[in-house]
Enzyme design. Structure first.
Site, PDB file in Angstrom:
ATOM      1  N   ASN A 118      44.285  39.495  42.128  1.00 57.07           N
ATOM      2  CA  ASN A 118      43.498  40.296  42.382  1.00 57.07           C
ATOM      3  C   ASN A 118      43.360  40.204  40.784  1.00 57.07           C
ATOM      4  OD1 ASN A 118      43.051  42.643  42.447  1.00 57.07           O
ATOM      5  ND2 ASN A 118      44.667  43.601  43.805  1.00 57.07           N
ATOM      6  N   LYS A 131      41.376  43.607  40.223  1.00 52.62           N
ATOM      7  CA  LYS A 131      41.687  45.225  40.456  1.00 52.62           C
ATOM      8  C   LYS A 131      40.561  45.535  39.235  1.00 52.62           C
ATOM      9  CE  LYS A 131      46.782  45.072  40.580  1.00 52.62           C
ATOM     10  NZ  LYS A 131      47.757  45.381  40.508  1.00 52.62           N
ATOM     11  N   HIS A 164      46.350  47.940  49.705  1.00 57.86           N
ATOM     12  CA  HIS A 164      47.493  47.714  48.454  1.00 57.86           C
ATOM     13  C   HIS A 164      48.164  48.503  47.722  1.00 57.86           C
ATOM     14  CE1 HIS A 164      48.097  46.796  43.839  1.00 57.86           C
ATOM     15  NE2 HIS A 164      47.955  45.372  44.785  1.00 57.86           N
ATOM     16  N   GLU A 171      48.235  50.099  45.457  1.00 56.16           N
ATOM     17  CA  GLU A 171      47.533  51.175  44.166  1.00 56.16           C
ATOM     18  C   GLU A 171      46.400  51.823  45.602  1.00 56.16           C
ATOM     19  OE1 GLU A 171      46.432  48.351  40.775  1.00 56.16           O
ATOM     20  OE2 GLU A 171      48.769  48.452  41.053  1.00 56.16           O
ATOM     21  N   GLY A 180      53.058  45.347  38.506  1.00 56.86           N
ATOM     22  CA  GLY A 180      52.470  45.117  36.859  1.00 56.86           C
ATOM     23  C   GLY A 180      53.350  46.008  35.811  1.00 56.86           C
ATOM     24  N   SER A 192      54.372  41.117  39.318  1.00 56.76           N
ATOM     25  CA  SER A 192      54.808  40.309  38.378  1.00 56.76           C
ATOM     26  C   SER A 192      55.097  39.050  38.473  1.00 56.76           C
ATOM     27  CB  SER A 192      55.764  40.619  38.110  1.00 56.76           C
ATOM     28  OG  SER A 192      55.234  42.589  37.340  1.00 56.76           O
TER      29      SER A 192
HETATM   30  P1  PGA Z   1      50.905  42.236  38.828  1.00 52.72           P
HETATM   31  O1  PGA Z   1      49.872  42.607  40.128  1.00 52.72           O
HETATM   32  O2  PGA Z   1      50.879  40.561  39.691  1.00 52.72           O
HETATM   33  O3  PGA Z   1      49.704  43.030  37.504  1.00 52.72           O
HETATM   34  O4  PGA Z   1      52.019  42.693  39.421  1.00 52.72           O
HETATM   35  C1  PGA Z   1      49.638  42.361  41.518  1.00 52.72           C
HETATM   36  C2  PGA Z   1      49.528  42.812  42.615  1.00 52.72           C
HETATM   37  O5  PGA Z   1      49.596  43.976  42.780  1.00 52.72           O
HETATM   38  O6  PGA Z   1      48.859  42.572  43.390  1.00 52.72           O
END
Ligand code: PGA
Length: 246
Positions: free
Chosen positions: A9, A11, A91, A93, A169, A209
């Site tokens: 992803n 983003k 997701h 976010e 994140g 993460s």
């Molecule tokens: P991250 O994000 O690996 O940066 O924690 C994962 C995600 O939001 O899909």
């Protein structure tokens, strides 16, 4: 055997002009054909990446209507036309930043599946819910709200990404045991909501993460069928080390 899925992803990161180079770097480190590797860049990068075989292309969102006067939106047919086979929906976010998102997820999932896309459906609890030990109730509510209108045939096009919000994140990964416990719970609920065949065949990914340093522990768990990777998917060596752990 369930499909092993490693999804990136990206983003809202990197430029369209930089995208091909990152894919080429990833392909250089690609040494197994057993997993499905899905790259989900921003919409603006999709056209440039429409041929990234043996990787698969995915998008980060779609609209629930087929077409029409929806300024700034992207339809499922547009994604398919660019060779996208997957879309991320639910997701955290988007659930956080887009006020109407929670309500729209079931409709988006239906439209995506009926258009011919597979869905990476995300669920997961915030920190306060985890601290009060109500994560199972929280995730069950999401599953029931978002998936219960699907039939068995539609469910074949869903894979689930469990992404605890407190781990996204933040550098704070759920332990492999915490993730496995939730994945088992989700699989149990899929059996209750649908049937044993769906529960057994549905790939359940962990996200939050994920790094090369924790990928092996996650991959060793029987109910963790892959990962959805944010930050680490922007570093070719790191992402492919994660993929190779599965
Ligand atoms: P991250 O994000 O690996 O940066 O924690 C994962 C995600 O939001 O899909």
């Amino acid at each position: 055997m369930r499909q092993k899925i490693i999804a990136a992803n990206w983003k809202m990161n990197i430029l369209p002009s930089e995208a091909k180079a990152l894919i080429v770097d990833c392909l250089r480190n690609f040494n197994s054909k057993e997993q499905t590797i899905i790259i989900c860049p921003p919409f603006t990068h999709l056209a440039a990446l429409s041929d990234i075989a043996p990787f698969t292309l995915g998008a980060q969102n779609c609209h629930e209507m087929a077409s029409g006067a929806f300024t700034g939106e992207i339809s499922c047919a547009m994604l398919l036309d660019l060779n996208c086979h997957y879309v991320i929906l639910g997701h955290s976010e988007r659930r956080t930043y887009e006020i109407s998102e929670n309500k729209r997820i079931p409709g988006k999932i239906k439209t995506a599946i009926h258009s011919g896309l597979n869905v990476i459906y995300c669920c997961g609890e915030p920190l306060d819910v985890r601290k009060s030990n109500h994560q199972n109730d929280f995730v069950l509510h999401q599953l029931q709200h978002d998936l219960s209108n699907l039939d068995l045939e539609e469910m074949k096009h869903i894979c689930i990404a469990y992404e605890p919000i407190w781990a996204i994140g933040t550098g704070q990964t759920a332990s492999a045991e915490q993730a496995e416990e939730m994945h088992k719970f989700i699989r149990y609920q899929l059996n209750e909501m649908f049937d044993a065949g769906i529960a057994e065949k549905c790939s359940i990914l962990y996200g939050g993460s994920v790094k090369s340093s924790n990928a092996n522990d996650l991959a060793a768990m029987p109910d963790i069928d892959g990962v959805l990777v944010g930050g680490a998917s922007l570093v070719a060596n790191e992402f492919m080390a994660i993929a190779n752990a599965f």
